[in-house]
Each structure stands twice: as structure tokens, then as C-alpha cells.
Design an enzyme around this catalytic site. Sequence first.
Site, PDB file in Angstrom:
ATOM      1  CE  LYS A  76      81.983   5.976  36.591  1.00 54.90           C
ATOM      2  NZ  LYS A  76      80.519   5.791  36.162  1.00 54.90           N
ATOM      3  CB  SER A 151      79.562   8.518  33.259  1.00 50.18           C
ATOM      4  OG  SER A 151      79.177   7.657  34.088  1.00 50.18           O
ATOM      5  CB  SER A 175      77.474   5.098  33.026  1.00 49.16           C
ATOM      6  OG  SER A 175      76.928   6.227  33.034  1.00 49.16           O
TER       7      SER A 175
END
Lengths: 483, 484
Positions: A76, A151, A175
Site C-alpha cells: 500500500k 482505503s 480499511s
Amino acid sequence: MTQHTIKELADLLASGQSSSVELCQDYLGRIAAHNPDINAFITVDPDRTLADARAADALRAAGNAGPLTGVPIAHKDIFCAEGWLTTCGSKMLANFVSPYDAHVISQFKAAGMPTLGKTNMDEFAMGSSNETSYFGPVKNPWDTARVPGGSSGGSAACVAAGLAPAATGTDTGGSIRQPAALCGITGLKPTYGVVSRYGMIAFASSLDQGGPMARTAEDCALLLNVMAGFDRRDSTSLERDKEDYGRDLAKPLAGLRIGLPREFFGAGLTGDTAKAVQAAIEQFRTLGATTVEVSLPNSGLSVAAYYVIAPAEASSNLSRFDGVRYGYRTPDYGDLTDMYEKSRAEGFGAEVKRRILIGTYVLSHGYYDAYYIQAQKLRRLIAQDFAEAYRQCDVILGPTAPTTAFKLGEKADDPVQMYLSDIYTIAVNLAGLPGMSLPCGFDSQGLPIGMQLIGDYFAEARMLNVAHQYQLATDWHARTPAL
Amino acid sequence: MQWETVIGLEVHTQLTTRSKIFSGASTAFGAEPNSQACQVDIALPGVLPVLNKGAVERAIKFGLAIGAKLNRVNVFARKNYFYPDLPKGYQISQFELPIVEGGSIDIQVPSEQAGQAETKTVRLTRAHLEEDAGKSLHEDFHGMTGIDLNRAGTPLLEIVSEPDMRSAKEAVAYARALHTLVTWIGTCDGNMQEGSFRVDANVSVRPKGQQEFGTRREIKNLNSFRFLEQAIDYEVRWQIEQIEDGHKIVQATVLFDPDTGETRMMRTKEDAHDYRYFPDPDLLPVKLEEDWIEQVRAAMPELPAAMRARFQRDYGLSAYDAAGLTSQRELAVFFTDTLALAGEANAKLVANWLQGELSASLNRDEKGIGAAPIGPAQLAGLVRRIADGTLSNKLAKQVFEVMWTEGGEPDAIIEAKGLKQMSDSGAIEKIIDEVLAGNPKSVEEFRAGKEKAFNALVGQVMKATKGKANPAQVNELLKTKLAG
């Protein structure tokens, strides 16, 4: 090749059937072919990836390979990685090349796992659909007109689409779990403090926790073994003995007590999601588990408490993005105040600004007691609810998200509806507990449905055991979207 | 109208840790800009603070030294504001739960009677740990501002007093006592030029007898005791003038300009920040274990107040001498080291030499006591020779001068330079006889009753012995001779 699990790839490498360079080339090829449609990656750098892969192959040739050496992984874009553009999904950091590695990144490096690229995400991890990214929304591989969740949407989508065998994610209010559910993969948020936050760009420090996103619970265990561990650079990192999170995978589930929170099965849960979760409960009973109704009376207040605490911390954490030392600075400005105002107004997107404003407001003189202190009290009550529930059960089960993947743009203009996407996941962060999402079915439109397991503190190994036994008995996790 | 001044001080003391309060970067002063700012100090994305235990230990030490309450659980909070030399956009400080609360410091203030001092107790409100900001450099950058983050993250203990002082002199006495204490216990190096000890003064005035405080103004960043006194004196005059002219004092922060000797407004309370303090989620509450506190207590040196009392009690020194010798720990240590070698009976003599000749020489050469060319052993040697009559005071000064400029041990210098006092009565008598024979006129005048003539004869004897004769002995022998 590309629908393999981490476990299978590790076996291929160990048996010499494949090299890390071959694996990485294969994944890079799929990324080149499909990322333009999915937009799961912000940065791909084949030269770096292949250099990592060659180093991994050399380690193996020298007889120094660890269990996962040579298996590639995507990260990420919230994790600082030396030499990589690290944007956090924001224009503010669109030019930021990190000069150092996050603890998580250095752990994967030490394990010899090449980086496939940096994955797309909601800006500064603020969002539940990946639509707040400066680099454009990620598309759900099951239906590219739909969101992947957020997210960690890029991480979830790239694993679901087979562009990476696994990815790292972070979870502040859901997330990891919510995008895992919406993309049909398995993701785990560890107990707060198990994975170091050093080098993980902070959203809400007291809630943020990194974790693995992969195809199976078994893979999550392997990855968590790499990620977890004490780091003295993070004062909230917990000093505990190293553990093997896969140690209980094979344990039968007979005698397992599953808690079903009354509040998670109320009016909000309908249709296909309710059915799929009910079916999963039946499956667990077949596997020898018993169920007990528990209550989390304050969980209904978790979204409200979260939207005080998380923005409060974020408003302060994001103050360092001021255009002075790195990141975006407006090209035209008069005095210092003008530089600050323009740089931040132009560098941050709407959702980030909304949360900075909320956070600044709730911390302001005269409002602090009414909001922040009250929210902290709620937080303690929510944690007490869980403690009470765990007197009756070993693990809590419920839905991960109220709905399957929604359409791009569907909730983009309605922040409150968007915030409710995390209604089942947020309480877990407030309490600091471990939680995971795993696939448990599909809706009538063929979209994946996720169920959530919530463990007591440090019960990751037990949760992974429960999830793994479920995945041995079902094949929801093995289904892949047609690209 | 009679006015009363009310003063409280906030003092930022830089702690003596080698590394910063939340990072491993060095705290050494004067390095190339930004060469001592690591990724934590420049607040890169993702970095986190880790508390330096050395800073906490120093705060504990200070708390113990002033008899304060140590909060067994204390909390770091974020103070949020934007400034280019504040890299995170917030300063990590302590707000609701500081590490040190309460405590007091005794100061000596001049009393009504001239030459006398009386003790006054100044209460402390609190002392809290925090990080320093960097520096903005406005020169050399032609319309731009340079940022040096070497100082960012340097550990500070901010020490806040109650508004207990009633004059600039008292404020200075308190600041000096605090300076002595923090350097004494080693929590701060006290270097005011380098900004290790910075004083903010909250000043207000009120009609004498009134209970409520007047509106205060805060004078920021005073870096010498002289400026502290000048600034307060000016501020008090200004405030009285304003009120007497019918104006109201507006709460404000002001700066002192040493060139003009005036204070000028920086900002009023209206433009004060809302710092939005909240507990820093990156740092756990600090827990002080009893064991740790006891360890720090056990390692604590004898404090100046205790030592002052002991010097008076055990060595019979005056309050003045005892206060002077304990104004600096190095001086006190020099004194006790010298005394150990010279013998306690010579305490007064050692005190006189330390506060007289030695201090004067240090001042003249602008040296600290640590850099004195004369050590305790040499001074003790000198004092012993004075005590046993080998040296007169005058000769001792000569020996001291040689030790100071050329080095060497007192006995060797006395020997080499022939500075030994002549105490052999036979030899002195012989010289007296020669002087009497050579000065019949003086002898006659003395016998005629002129006392002055006696002094002239003593002078002649001293001259003949090059000043080495023991003057008391010369007097004695001369009287006997003249009477005979």
C-alpha cells in the site's frame, strides 16, 4: 500461475520449479496488461522489482532462503519504501520519494520478498471506496463499474485480480477488512501494537494498524509472521515474544464458541449479505462450533466516536504537510500564511480537508470536552462491551460490510452514507482488537460477500485457525474474477 | 499612589542529554545547519517519536531537588500551531499532567537593613518536559528565510514559578538561584549565550494592598540576568505610567530590545493561538517507577542550600561566605577539595583566597573555575604556608601570582624565588643592630618620643630583608632593642 497462493508460490520456488525473476516477470506482465483497467497501482518499477527478484534468487542459490524468499508482494502506498515514490494517494506527496524504509517494508526486505509496486489507496487512507485517491479510483475486478472498497482498495483489487499474490494494507476503521470483503479476498487487521507503525504514514495514530491482504487465511498467517514484531522506533509497538501465527491452523473447530452480536444482525443487515453470513454460521456449526448470542450495546455509537477521534488525530498528523520541507508547495504565494494556505488547499483533496476541519473543530477550545473527551469515554465503553462478550465466546462473527461493492460515484457525494460502510468494522479499531474478513459467498449480481471474525487481544492465531478451517470446507476464497 | 510589582517567571532549561528528546540525533551546539536533524526531527511522513529516558531522569532530579510532587503518571500532549521551524506542525509538550508539580526555591533578598539579606521562598507551579523548535534564519538569504532544524527536538524542562516575586531584584535572585540549582544538579549546562537557560517574565502591577492581580504582560526570551532586570524595571515603569495616564493594560506578549532598553508589543491575547492540546497518541503515558525515583534520589549531590548551612555550621563561615562558595557547584567542590588538603581549621583562610584572589584572577582572565590554572592542591599548599607563618599575606600573593602565570607547587616557588618569611630571631636581630647603627638620628628621635621614627626603623629593617622578615617579629625585637 497468477492465481496461486503465497504458500504455493513458496513451494514452487523451494522446489526449483520457478525462480523469483520468473514469478515477478509474470506478475509484472499481468500488471501491465490489466492495471490500466483496474488502476490498483500508483507506482510500478519493473527494474527495482527484478533487482529484488535477482537478489532473492541469489539468496536461494547460496542456500540462504527463508520460507518466503522470492515471493513478490505489493505494498500500500502508505508505507515509506526507500527509493520508491510514496504518495499516500495524495497530490501533497505526489513528488515524495522516501529516503527510508518503513519497519514493515524492511521486514519484507529481510524476508527476501520483492516489491511488485505501490498500491492505490484513498487519500491519506480517508475513504471507503478508493474514490478519494489523487491518482483516480480503483475499479473492482469483479465489476469495473464498482468500487473496490477502501482505503486499501488498490491492495485488495490487485490481489483479487491476480496482479499480486498478496499485498499489505492498513486499517484505521476497516480499511483492510472492508475492501477485502468487497473484492473477495482475505485480510487481517492485527491487535493494535502487533505491527510497527514506523514508516506507515499516520492517519489516526491510536487506530492505525498494518496487516496482510491475501487469497487465504493461511497466506495471511505466513505474511503476519513477517510483518509482526516489536520495533523500538514505535512507542506503541508491543514487546512480546515472537509467535508463529500459523501454529493453530490445523486445529479442529470442535468446541469453538462463536459469539454473534445481536447488534450486527439487526435491521441494517439484509438480503444476500445476511443470507451468506447465516450460511457461514451453519457451516461453522457443521464444523463443530457452537454459537452464542452476545451483545455489544455501545457499538452503535462507534461510528460517531470514530468520527471525532480519527479526524482529531488526523488534523494534527497532517500538519506536517505544509509545503516547507518536502511534498507539494504552491508555485505562487505571497507571505508565509499564503504559502501554507495555498499549498494545503491545493495539495489536499476534499475528503481530507473535511476531516481536518472536523478534527480541528473537535479539538478547539470549548469543544474538546464535549467531543474528544466524550468520544474517549465511548471508546472505553466499547472495549468493555467486547471484554464482556469474550467471557462467553472465543471469537465474534458478523458481516464485514453492510453491502457488497457499490457503484463508483454512488456514495461519493454523501459522506455519511460512505462512513456507514464501516459500521461493523470501526468498533474493532476503537477497542484495538484483531479482526479479519474472509469471503463467504456472492450476491445475486455475482459480487463477493465478506464475513468478519473479531478476536480477543492477541488471538490472531485462533482467528486464522477458524478462518482456515472454514476455507478448507468452502471454496468462496478460491473464486476469481474474469478479467 | 503606591504600586506593587508582581512577577512570575517561566524558564526554559535545555537538558544535558547527548541526544534529543524524541530521536537519536545529537544535541551538540553549533553544528552546520541541519546536520543534526534526523528523519524524526525533520518530520518525514511516517516517523514516530521515542522518548529519551535521560530527559525524564533529569526532570525527576529537578523535581526531587525542589521538593516537588512527581506525577507517577504524566502525559505528553501535542501543542498544535504552524511555523516553519516547527516541522511536525505541533510541539510535543506536557499539558494537563506535567512530570513535576509544586516545590519551591529559597532566594536571598536584600533586607531593609543595609548589608543584610533575608530568605524568601518562591513557590513553583510546575515543570514539564517538551521539545524545542528549530531556528528561522532571516539573515543571509535575501528575502527568504532559512530553516535550521538542529535545535528541533532538543529536550527542554520548562519551569514555571508562582507570581511570588515583588521586584526585578527578586526576580533576578530567583533566576540566579534556579540557574545555580539546575547547573548544580547537572540537568542544564546553564549557558545563556547558547540559549540553554531562557527566561520569560510575567509582569503586572497593582495598587499596594490590593488583593487581585493586575493584567500581566509577558516579556519573552530574556537571555541574561542583566536584561531580565532591565526589562522588568522598564516594563514596571511603563505599566504604572499607562495606568496613571488612565489607560488599561492589555494582556500581551512583549519583546525586550537591549539596544533601547525598552519592551515592545509582539502580540495581544486576541491573536493568541488555540493550540488544540490533546494527548499525543504516538507516546504512551510516562510511568515513573518508585525504584527509578529512588535511584535518582540516591545519586543526587548535596544541594546548595544544604551545603550552605553545613559550611556555616561546621566551618564557622559567615552567611556571605557560605552563599558565595555555593553559588556554583564547581566552586563549592573546589572549596571542599582544598579544605580536605589544607585542614578544616583553615576554612576561613581558604574561603578568603577562593573568593578573593582566585575569583579576581578568574574574572580578570575571563575564565571559569574549571579552567583555573591553580588547582585545590596548590591552593591548599599555599594556605598551609600562610597558616604556619612561612608566608606573610604579601608574600603569599607573590607566590599565588607565580602559580597563576607560570604554574608550579607553592613550596618549590618559595624555595626557588627565596620568598620564605625570615623568622630566625638571630638573623633579624643582626639586621636590626645594623639598622640601628646606621640610623642614629631616628633612634634619637624615637627616644625623644617620636613614634613615627619607630615606623621608619621598621621600614628600614623590612627593606634590608627584602620584605621577608616577619613583621610582627621585627616589631617585637625592635621594641626590646630600643628599650634596652
